[in-house]
Design a protein around this motif. Structure first.
Motif, PDB file in Angstrom:
ATOM      1  N   ARG A 185       0.841  -1.208   0.000  1.00 13.09           N
ATOM      2  CA  ARG A 185       0.000   0.000   0.000  1.00 13.09           C
ATOM      3  C   ARG A 185       0.873   1.254   0.000  1.00 13.09           C
ATOM      4  NH1 ARG A 185      -4.439   2.477  -0.817  1.00 13.09           N
ATOM      5  NH2 ARG A 185      -5.651   3.319   0.882  1.00 13.09           N
ATOM      6  N   SER A 186       1.964   1.228   0.744  1.00 14.31           N
ATOM      7  CA  SER A 186       2.897   2.357   0.768  1.00 14.31           C
ATOM      8  C   SER A 186       3.499   2.575  -0.614  1.00 14.31           C
ATOM      9  CB  SER A 186       4.015   2.104   1.788  1.00 14.31           C
ATOM     10  OG  SER A 186       3.490   1.952   3.079  1.00 14.31           O
ATOM     11  N   THR A 187       3.890   1.480  -1.254  1.00 11.02           N
ATOM     12  CA  THR A 187       4.462   1.566  -2.592  1.00 11.02           C
ATOM     13  C   THR A 187       3.454   2.155  -3.569  1.00 11.02           C
ATOM     14  OG1 THR A 187       5.898  -0.312  -2.139  1.00 11.02           O
ATOM     15  CG2 THR A 187       5.519   0.212  -4.442  1.00 11.02           C
ATOM     16  N   HIS A 188       2.192   1.811  -3.403  1.00 12.56           N
ATOM     17  CA  HIS A 188       1.142   2.368  -4.266  1.00 12.56           C
ATOM     18  C   HIS A 188       1.110   3.893  -4.155  1.00 12.56           C
ATOM     19  CE1 HIS A 188      -2.728   3.084  -6.158  1.00 12.56           C
ATOM     20  NE2 HIS A 188      -3.114   3.700  -5.056  1.00 12.56           N
ATOM     21  N   PHE A 189       1.170   4.421  -2.947  1.00 14.60           N
ATOM     22  CA  PHE A 189       1.165   5.876  -2.767  1.00 14.60           C
ATOM     23  C   PHE A 189       2.421   6.506  -3.371  1.00 14.60           C
ATOM     24  CE2 PHE A 189      -2.291   5.397   0.281  1.00 14.60           C
ATOM     25  CZ  PHE A 189      -3.028   6.542   0.032  1.00 14.60           C
ATOM     26  N   ILE A 190       3.547   5.849  -3.218  1.00 16.64           N
ATOM     27  CA  ILE A 190       4.797   6.381  -3.775  1.00 16.64           C
ATOM     28  C   ILE A 190       4.720   6.403  -5.293  1.00 16.64           C
ATOM     29  CG2 ILE A 190       7.278   5.931  -4.029  1.00 16.64           C
ATOM     30  CD1 ILE A 190       7.052   4.706  -1.100  1.00 16.64           C
ATOM     31  N   GLU A 191       4.236   5.322  -5.889  1.00 15.96           N
ATOM     32  CA  GLU A 191       4.098   5.268  -7.350  1.00 15.96           C
ATOM     33  C   GLU A 191       3.127   6.341  -7.832  1.00 15.96           C
ATOM     34  OE1 GLU A 191       2.884   1.232  -7.945  1.00 15.96           O
ATOM     35  OE2 GLU A 191       4.947   0.474  -7.892  1.00 15.96           O
ATOM     36  N   ARG A 192       2.053   6.512  -7.115  1.00 14.94           N
ATOM     37  CA  ARG A 192       1.062   7.531  -7.489  1.00 14.94           C
ATOM     38  C   ARG A 192       1.666   8.928  -7.406  1.00 14.94           C
ATOM     39  NH1 ARG A 192      -4.245   8.054  -4.030  1.00 14.94           N
ATOM     40  NH2 ARG A 192      -4.889  10.056  -4.845  1.00 14.94           N
ATOM     41  N   PHE A 193       2.410   9.188  -6.330  1.00 16.71           N
ATOM     42  CA  PHE A 193       3.028  10.505  -6.145  1.00 16.71           C
ATOM     43  C   PHE A 193       4.061  10.789  -7.234  1.00 16.71           C
ATOM     44  CE2 PHE A 193       5.848  13.532  -3.798  1.00 16.71           C
ATOM     45  CZ  PHE A 193       4.902  14.523  -3.561  1.00 16.71           C
ATOM     46  N   ASN A 194       4.720   9.748  -7.721  1.00 21.30           N
ATOM     47  CA  ASN A 194       5.756   9.915  -8.742  1.00 21.30           C
ATOM     48  C   ASN A 194       5.254   9.677 -10.163  1.00 21.30           C
ATOM     49  OD1 ASN A 194       7.901  10.659  -7.026  1.00 21.30           O
ATOM     50  ND2 ASN A 194       8.080   8.536  -6.363  1.00 21.30           N
ATOM     51  N   SER A 195       3.956   9.530 -10.333  1.00 23.83           N
ATOM     52  CA  SER A 195       3.400   9.353 -11.673  1.00 23.83           C
ATOM     53  C   SER A 195       3.540  10.656 -12.457  1.00 23.83           C
ATOM     54  CB  SER A 195       1.921   8.961 -11.593  1.00 23.83           C
ATOM     55  OG  SER A 195       1.144  10.059 -11.131  1.00 23.83           O
ATOM     56  N   ALA A 196       3.549  10.546 -13.770  1.00 25.01           N
ATOM     57  CA  ALA A 196       3.687  11.729 -14.627  1.00 25.01           C
ATOM     58  C   ALA A 196       2.576  12.743 -14.343  1.00 25.01           C
ATOM     59  CB  ALA A 196       3.674  11.308 -16.097  1.00 25.01           C
ATOM     60  N   GLU A 197       1.365  12.234 -14.156  1.00 24.96           N
ATOM     61  CA  GLU A 197       0.227  13.134 -13.874  1.00 24.96           C
ATOM     62  C   GLU A 197       0.438  13.912 -12.579  1.00 24.96           C
ATOM     63  OE1 GLU A 197      -4.521  12.917 -12.761  1.00 24.96           O
ATOM     64  OE2 GLU A 197      -3.479  11.079 -13.306  1.00 24.96           O
ATOM     65  N   ASN A 252      -5.998  16.799  -1.487  1.00 32.50           N
ATOM     66  CA  ASN A 252      -6.699  15.545  -1.182  1.00 32.50           C
ATOM     67  C   ASN A 252      -5.757  14.346  -1.199  1.00 32.50           C
ATOM     68  OD1 ASN A 252      -9.285  16.481  -0.678  1.00 32.50           O
ATOM     69  ND2 ASN A 252      -9.907  16.362  -2.808  1.00 32.50           N
ATOM     70  N   PHE A 253      -4.736  14.379  -2.054  1.00 30.97           N
ATOM     71  CA  PHE A 253      -3.770  13.274  -2.064  1.00 30.97           C
ATOM     72  C   PHE A 253      -3.138  13.120  -0.686  1.00 30.97           C
ATOM     73  CE2 PHE A 253       0.622  11.914  -2.115  1.00 30.97           C
ATOM     74  CZ  PHE A 253       0.510  10.656  -2.689  1.00 30.97           C
ATOM     75  N   PHE A 254      -2.710  14.232  -0.099  1.00 37.12           N
ATOM     76  CA  PHE A 254      -2.070  14.169   1.217  1.00 37.12           C
ATOM     77  C   PHE A 254      -3.064  13.779   2.305  1.00 37.12           C
ATOM     78  CE2 PHE A 254       1.050  16.690  -1.094  1.00 37.12           C
ATOM     79  CZ  PHE A 254       2.206  16.008  -0.749  1.00 37.12           C
ATOM     80  N   GLN A 255      -4.311  14.192   2.151  1.00 43.98           N
ATOM     81  CA  GLN A 255      -5.346  13.768   3.103  1.00 43.98           C
ATOM     82  C   GLN A 255      -5.544  12.263   3.015  1.00 43.98           C
ATOM     83  OE1 GLN A 255      -6.818  15.145   5.580  1.00 43.98           O
ATOM     84  NE2 GLN A 255      -8.452  13.692   5.995  1.00 43.98           N
ATOM     85  N   GLU A 256      -5.589  11.721   1.800  1.00 42.25           N
ATOM     86  CA  GLU A 256      -5.733  10.268   1.624  1.00 42.25           C
ATOM     87  C   GLU A 256      -4.545   9.523   2.235  1.00 42.25           C
ATOM     88  OE1 GLU A 256      -6.345   9.064  -2.448  1.00 42.25           O
ATOM     89  OE2 GLU A 256      -7.551  10.847  -2.812  1.00 42.25           O
ATOM     90  N   LEU A 257      -3.350  10.022   1.974  1.00 38.22           N
ATOM     91  CA  LEU A 257      -2.138   9.418   2.527  1.00 38.22           C
ATOM     92  C   LEU A 257      -2.209   9.407   4.055  1.00 38.22           C
ATOM     93  CD1 LEU A 257       0.899   8.470   1.918  1.00 38.22           C
ATOM     94  CD2 LEU A 257       1.483  10.841   2.402  1.00 38.22           C
ATOM     95  N   ALA A 258      -2.596  10.530   4.608  1.00 31.66           N
ATOM     96  CA  ALA A 258      -2.668  10.663   6.071  1.00 31.66           C
ATOM     97  C   ALA A 258      -3.764   9.780   6.663  1.00 31.66           C
ATOM     98  CB  ALA A 258      -2.905  12.131   6.436  1.00 31.66           C
ATOM     99  N   THR A 259      -4.885   9.666   5.975  1.00 37.43           N
ATOM    100  CA  THR A 259      -5.966   8.810   6.462  1.00 37.43           C
ATOM    101  C   THR A 259      -5.539   7.346   6.426  1.00 37.43           C
ATOM    102  OG1 THR A 259      -7.618  10.410   5.728  1.00 37.43           O
ATOM    103  CG2 THR A 259      -8.391   8.166   6.137  1.00 37.43           C
ATOM    104  N   THR A 284      -2.640   1.374   7.575  1.00 37.62           N
ATOM    105  CA  THR A 284      -2.554   0.539   6.373  1.00 37.62           C
ATOM    106  C   THR A 284      -1.276   0.826   5.591  1.00 37.62           C
ATOM    107  OG1 THR A 284      -3.811   2.082   4.994  1.00 37.62           O
ATOM    108  CG2 THR A 284      -5.069   0.383   6.175  1.00 37.62           C
ATOM    109  N   LEU A 285      -0.402   1.659   6.150  1.00 41.82           N
ATOM    110  CA  LEU A 285       0.874   1.981   5.512  1.00 41.82           C
ATOM    111  C   LEU A 285       2.009   1.644   6.466  1.00 41.82           C
ATOM    112  CD1 LEU A 285      -0.002   5.524   4.078  1.00 41.82           C
ATOM    113  CD2 LEU A 285      -0.099   3.335   2.885  1.00 41.82           C
ATOM    114  N   HIS A 286       3.177   1.414   5.912  1.00 39.93           N
ATOM    115  CA  HIS A 286       4.363   1.171   6.736  1.00 39.93           C
ATOM    116  C   HIS A 286       4.922   2.542   7.129  1.00 39.93           C
ATOM    117  CE1 HIS A 286       8.401   0.074   7.942  1.00 39.93           C
ATOM    118  NE2 HIS A 286       7.923  -1.146   8.140  1.00 39.93           N
ATOM    119  N   PHE A 323       7.935  10.444   2.236  1.00 40.04           N
ATOM    120  CA  PHE A 323       7.030  11.597   2.202  1.00 40.04           C
ATOM    121  C   PHE A 323       7.265  12.621   3.299  1.00 40.04           C
ATOM    122  CE2 PHE A 323       4.358   8.513  -0.131  1.00 40.04           C
ATOM    123  CZ  PHE A 323       4.082   9.282  -1.251  1.00 40.04           C
ATOM    124  N   GLY A 324       8.124  12.342   4.251  1.00 44.13           N
ATOM    125  CA  GLY A 324       8.283  13.248   5.387  1.00 44.13           C
ATOM    126  C   GLY A 324       8.507  14.692   4.992  1.00 44.13           C
TER     127      GLY A 324
END
Length: 164
Positions: free
Chosen positions: A39-51, A98-105, A111-113, A121-122
């Motif tokens: 799940r952590s990797t998913h957020f990292i991949e999303r944050f580093n996506s081209a979009e 909202n991305f950061f809110q989702e990450l924080a939630t 559900t994250l390491h 993300f620190g």
């Protein structure tokens, strides 16, 4: 002799049960740990996506103009804004926040390491909370919802302590 065999059998069954239970607990722990890393990797991949990289640059440039959030959001929510570029920038800023809110939630619900997320993300959480704070405060006020983005704020404070 029969009594000793029954005791040995009982000890053997008990040891087998304990080993089985220990194996189940260990597999559960490993599965949970694997899920948190995935799940952590998913957020990292999303944050580093081209979009998301494009969105980060757009939001950074928009924030650099130091918009008058209270005025802009009041007009936006009253549907009085005619500048489509400004409308899009507001929506991009909201989506980015909202991305950061989702990450924080996700972190709040464990559900994250935590250490992995903190390492990646620190700095971004701290920087973007501080940069987005005028937007967040104005958005909270405009929506009359004091707790909007509360999880993002909580993670920011936690990470600031973690940095020290």
């Amino acid at each position: 002799m029969d009594f000793v065999l029954k005791i040995l059998e009982l000890v053997f069954v008990g040891a087998t049960a304990l080993i089985g239970l220990g194996t189940v607990v260990f597999i559960g722990y490993q599965t949970s740990r694997h899920f948190r890393f995935q799940r952590s990797t998913h957020f990292i991949e999303r944050f580093n996506s081209a979009e998301m990289i494009e969105l980060r640059f757009e939001v950074d440039f928009f924030l650099a103009d130091n918009p008058n959030w209270e005025k802009i959001l009041k007009r936006y929510l009253a549907n009085e804004l005619t500048d489509n570029t400004l409308k899009q920038n507001i929506l991009k800023t909201l989506r980015f926040t909202n991305f950061f809110q989702e990450l924080a939630t996700a972190q709040k619900h464990k559900t994250l390491h935590e250490n992995y997320i903190w390492d990646v993300f620190g700095g971004a959480v701290c920087m973007y909370w501080e940069n987005l704070l005028p937007f967040i405060e104005s958005y909270r006020k405009a929506r009359s919802r004091k707790t909007l983005f509360q999880d993002f704020e909580n993670v920011y404070h936690h990470m600031k302590k973690y940095e020290s």
